[in-house]
Design a protein around this motif. Structure first.
Motif, PDB file in Angstrom:
ATOM      1  N   PRO A  59      60.495  42.754  50.725  1.00 33.31           N
ATOM      2  CA  PRO A  59      60.905  41.733  49.466  1.00 33.31           C
ATOM      3  C   PRO A  59      60.292  42.078  48.278  1.00 33.31           C
ATOM      4  CG  PRO A  59      59.617  40.466  51.138  1.00 33.31           C
ATOM      5  CD  PRO A  59      60.014  41.866  51.682  1.00 33.31           C
ATOM      6  N   ASN A  60      58.993  42.941  48.415  1.00 40.58           N
ATOM      7  CA  ASN A  60      58.111  43.267  47.277  1.00 40.58           C
ATOM      8  C   ASN A  60      59.169  44.227  46.365  1.00 40.58           C
ATOM      9  OD1 ASN A  60      56.073  41.313  47.850  1.00 40.58           O
ATOM     10  ND2 ASN A  60      55.675  42.737  49.374  1.00 40.58           N
ATOM     11  N   ILE A  61      59.923  44.878  46.932  1.00 37.01           N
ATOM     12  CA  ILE A  61      60.573  46.211  46.326  1.00 37.01           C
ATOM     13  C   ILE A  61      61.861  45.478  45.344  1.00 37.01           C
ATOM     14  CG2 ILE A  61      61.993  48.038  46.600  1.00 37.01           C
ATOM     15  CD1 ILE A  61      60.470  48.757  48.977  1.00 37.01           C
ATOM     16  N   LYS A  62      61.668  45.672  44.019  1.00 37.48           N
ATOM     17  CA  LYS A  62      62.657  45.166  43.103  1.00 37.48           C
ATOM     18  C   LYS A  62      63.496  46.252  42.487  1.00 37.48           C
ATOM     19  CE  LYS A  62      60.867  40.796  43.543  1.00 37.48           C
ATOM     20  NZ  LYS A  62      61.012  40.403  44.818  1.00 37.48           N
ATOM     21  N   ARG A  63      64.500  45.893  42.084  1.00 37.19           N
ATOM     22  CA  ARG A  63      65.504  46.812  41.360  1.00 37.19           C
ATOM     23  C   ARG A  63      65.835  46.356  39.917  1.00 37.19           C
ATOM     24  NH1 ARG A  63      68.072  51.967  43.061  1.00 37.19           N
ATOM     25  NH2 ARG A  63      66.609  52.685  44.475  1.00 37.19           N
TER      26      ARG A  63
END
Length: 63
Positions: A59-63
């Motif tokens: 969930p720490n990966i954002k686009r």
């Protein structure tokens, strides 16, 4: 493997690629990339190839 993200890894199978090498994975296979100490330039090709089709379990990966 960076300890801070360890809980999000779903596999421990490692494939080491050298400059110019490539590897093909089956569709719907969870995977991740990690550069060596000198860094890396990675080209990833997929079908479909768009941001909305990418699935991130971390969930720490954002686009």
């Amino acid at each position: 493997m960076p300890e801070k993200n360890k809980e999000w890894y779903t596999a421990i199978h490692e494939i080491v690629l050298n400059a110019g090498e490539q590897y093909t994975i089956s569709p719907n296979t969870r995977h991740w990339f990690q550069a060596g100490e000198e860094g890396a330039i990675i080209s990833e090709f997929s079908s479909p190839s768009d941001d909305s089709s990418d699935v991130f379990t971390n969930p720490n990966i954002k686009r």
